[in-house]
Design an enzyme around this catalytic site. Structure first.
Site, PDB file in Angstrom:
ATOM      1  N   LYS A  74     -12.070  15.141   1.762  1.00 43.96           N
ATOM      2  CA  LYS A  74     -10.932  15.011   0.839  1.00 43.96           C
ATOM      3  C   LYS A  74      -9.758  15.863   1.288  1.00 43.96           C
ATOM      4  O   LYS A  74      -9.878  16.753   2.128  1.00 43.96           O
ATOM      5  CB  LYS A  74     -11.347  15.405  -0.576  1.00 43.96           C
ATOM      6  CG  LYS A  74     -12.240  14.381  -1.243  1.00 43.96           C
ATOM      7  CD  LYS A  74     -11.612  12.986  -1.273  1.00 43.96           C
ATOM      8  CE  LYS A  74     -10.413  12.900  -2.191  1.00 43.96           C
ATOM      9  NZ  LYS A  74      -9.788  11.539  -2.159  1.00 43.96           N
ATOM     10  N   ARG A  97     -19.524  15.250  -0.835  1.00 40.93           N
ATOM     11  CA  ARG A  97     -19.591  14.738   0.530  1.00 40.93           C
ATOM     12  C   ARG A  97     -19.361  15.872   1.528  1.00 40.93           C
ATOM     13  O   ARG A  97     -18.906  16.958   1.162  1.00 40.93           O
ATOM     14  CB  ARG A  97     -18.570  13.625   0.730  1.00 40.93           C
ATOM     15  CG  ARG A  97     -18.908  12.325   0.028  1.00 40.93           C
ATOM     16  CD  ARG A  97     -17.762  11.319   0.075  1.00 40.93           C
ATOM     17  NE  ARG A  97     -16.654  11.714  -0.803  1.00 40.93           N
ATOM     18  CZ  ARG A  97     -15.538  11.016  -0.956  1.00 40.93           C
ATOM     19  NH1 ARG A  97     -15.365   9.893  -0.274  1.00 40.93           N
ATOM     20  NH2 ARG A  97     -14.599  11.421  -1.773  1.00 40.93           N
ATOM     21  N   TYR A 135      -9.048  12.595   4.806  1.00 40.98           N
ATOM     22  CA  TYR A 135      -8.205  11.784   3.937  1.00 40.98           C
ATOM     23  C   TYR A 135      -7.081  12.671   3.384  1.00 40.98           C
ATOM     24  O   TYR A 135      -7.326  13.813   2.984  1.00 40.98           O
ATOM     25  CB  TYR A 135      -9.007  11.209   2.767  1.00 40.98           C
ATOM     26  CG  TYR A 135      -9.979  10.129   3.142  1.00 40.98           C
ATOM     27  CD1 TYR A 135      -9.536   8.908   3.644  1.00 40.98           C
ATOM     28  CD2 TYR A 135     -11.355  10.305   2.993  1.00 40.98           C
ATOM     29  CE1 TYR A 135     -10.425   7.903   3.988  1.00 40.98           C
ATOM     30  CE2 TYR A 135     -12.250   9.306   3.339  1.00 40.98           C
ATOM     31  CZ  TYR A 135     -11.782   8.105   3.837  1.00 40.98           C
ATOM     32  OH  TYR A 135     -12.673   7.116   4.175  1.00 40.98           O
ATOM     33  N   GLU A 186      -6.923   7.464   6.310  1.00 40.18           N
ATOM     34  CA  GLU A 186      -6.536   6.208   5.647  1.00 40.18           C
ATOM     35  C   GLU A 186      -5.423   5.451   6.351  1.00 40.18           C
ATOM     36  O   GLU A 186      -5.132   4.313   5.961  1.00 40.18           O
ATOM     37  CB  GLU A 186      -6.153   6.465   4.188  1.00 40.18           C
ATOM     38  CG  GLU A 186      -4.832   7.176   3.973  1.00 40.18           C
ATOM     39  CD  GLU A 186      -4.942   8.691   3.958  1.00 40.18           C
ATOM     40  OE1 GLU A 186      -3.953   9.342   3.607  1.00 40.18           O
ATOM     41  OE2 GLU A 186      -6.030   9.221   4.309  1.00 40.18           O
ATOM     42  N   ASP A 195      -5.918   7.207  -5.795  1.00 39.14           N
ATOM     43  CA  ASP A 195      -5.591   8.154  -4.726  1.00 39.14           C
ATOM     44  C   ASP A 195      -4.168   7.964  -4.214  1.00 39.14           C
ATOM     45  O   ASP A 195      -3.549   8.900  -3.700  1.00 39.14           O
ATOM     46  CB  ASP A 195      -6.560   8.001  -3.550  1.00 39.14           C
ATOM     47  CG  ASP A 195      -7.822   8.833  -3.733  1.00 39.14           C
ATOM     48  OD1 ASP A 195      -7.758   9.841  -4.448  1.00 39.14           O
ATOM     49  OD2 ASP A 195      -8.860   8.469  -3.164  1.00 39.14           O
ATOM     50  N   HIS A 212      -3.702  10.951   1.743  1.00 40.93           N
ATOM     51  CA  HIS A 212      -3.023  10.239   0.653  1.00 40.93           C
ATOM     52  C   HIS A 212      -1.750  10.982   0.234  1.00 40.93           C
ATOM     53  O   HIS A 212      -1.545  11.314  -0.935  1.00 40.93           O
ATOM     54  CB  HIS A 212      -3.963  10.073  -0.542  1.00 40.93           C
ATOM     55  CG  HIS A 212      -5.226   9.320  -0.233  1.00 40.93           C
ATOM     56  ND1 HIS A 212      -5.237   7.971   0.054  1.00 40.93           N
ATOM     57  CD2 HIS A 212      -6.514   9.731  -0.140  1.00 40.93           C
ATOM     58  CE1 HIS A 212      -6.481   7.578   0.303  1.00 40.93           C
ATOM     59  NE2 HIS A 212      -7.272   8.621   0.198  1.00 40.93           N
TER      60      HIS A 212
END
Length: 372
Positions: free
Chosen positions: A75, A15, A94, A118, A270, A96
């Protein structure tokens, strides 16, 4: 603002943070965009398309990180990327963090302002930047689960939808949110027998109204989970506590009661995973077997359909990127409490309560950071 888009370096991650169309919007609003060479090439967005949109293509990540005021990724930053971050720089991606102490500590040392997709919310309390990837992961979970049930993948040799005269597979979905509802939709579409388990009665009512007798619904208790999981061919873990580690709903003891060759797909990996036996895997080595049960725990599932996932993600993130670039992160967050919920780390402080709690670290509220 100078916005940088690095090439993703997480294992088998294809991505890209911004598409050429998104870059064009940023340039139209007066911002300068830098993108690392071949950042989008794997999914059909070549460097020429980014140049045509107004971006400057840079040869390597160090130059890009040095040039940008804000880094937009997909990511979580890897170790070498964290080392390139600096105080005063904004990272939007993101993260996490609740399941990743090492990353959190690295971001704290960097001094950067780190905003997590998120944990950004909307007026209804939903997670609009997590939702697109939850949709993708939920739908993919059924595809990969069906594949893992095949004999040559270590599965029990069960066709998800069955055939006339042979019962279909039994699928249990833990969590009826965005990921779970997309998973059960796909499983029902393929003809499986599907039960969803959730702790929200309003959510169960909504799913029952939508699917009727085709879908089994159960309120979440330990007894209900154990009974359903132990009789399932495919279990999809789709639970979410925003910003926090996922609860461990399926124990090793439950696995021992499952039929050999059954399959677990952990979408929550995740955030640490919702099965006791879960550990992160990759697309090149996606499964392992514990207690005779096949586990699929790929931590970046949507990367397998990276073009679809990138387009879906950009639809959601672009308005927030424009707000951060146009108003600066302080003003943008002061004016938008929902974007403010995305602030996880700033200048060496954890600014998301669930992350601080799960990692047993000190917490500073976003409001306190902004007022300072």
């Amino acid at each position: 603002m100078r916005v940088g888009i690095p090439k993703e370096i997480k294992t088998e991650e294809h991505r890209v943070g911004l598409t050429p169309n998104s870059v064009q919007e940023l340039v139209h609003h007066g911002h300068e965009v830098f993108i690392e060479r071949r950042a989008g090439a794997d999914i059909g967005f070549d460097d020429a398309a980014y140049r045509a949109a107004g971006a400057t293509v840079l040869d390597d990540a160090p130059r890009l990180f040095a040039a940008a005021d804000m880094i937009v990724k997909v990511k979580e930053p890897q170790v070498e990327e964290i080392a390139r971050l600096r105080a005063g720089q904004v990272l939007f991606t993101y993260l996490h963090l609740a399941a990743d102490r090492a990353q959190t500590e690295g971001l704290l040392r960097s001094g950067a302002t780190c905003i997590a997709y998120e944990t950004v919310t909307d007026v209804d309390g939903r997670l609009p930047l997590l939702a697109p990837m939850s949709e993708v992961a939920g739908r993919m979970a059924v595809q990969v689960g069906a594949h893992c049930l095949e004999c040559h993948q270590g599965g029990a040799g069960i066709l998800l939808g069955g055939v006339p005269g042979v019962a279909p597979a039994k699928v249990v979905v833990l969590g009826g949110g965005v990921a779970g509802s997309n998973a059960l939709r796909m499983a029902l579409g393929l003809g499986a027998r599907v039960t969803v388990i959730d702790h929200s009665l309003p959510r169960l009512y909504a799913l029952d109204a939508q699917y009727g007798a085709a879908l089994g619904t159960l309120f979440s208790t330990r007894a209900a989970i154990e009974a359903e999981v132990c009789d399932a061919d495919l279990v999809i873990g789709a639970v979410l506590v925003p910003g926090a580690t996922a609860p461990k709903l399926v124990t090793r003891g439950m696995l021992r009661q499952m039929r050999p060759g059954s399959v677990l797909v952990d979408i929550a990996i995740d955030q640490g995973g919702c099965f006791e036996t879960s550990r992160p895997t990759t697309h090149s080595d996606p499964t392992y077997v514990e207690e005779g049960v096949v586990h699929y725990c790929v931590a970046n599932m949507p990367a397998a359909v990276a073009r679809t996932a990138t387009l879906a993600l950009n639809n959601a993130t672009l308005p927030f990127v424009l707000a951060l670039a146009g108003r600066g992160w302080q003003r943008a967050m002061a004016e938008d409490e929902h974007l403010r919920h995305g602030l996880n780390v700033h200048a060496g402080k954890i600014t998301h309560e669930a992350v601080a709690r799960d990692l047993s670290m000190a917490y500073s509220s976003p409001e306190a950071v902004l007022s300072a």
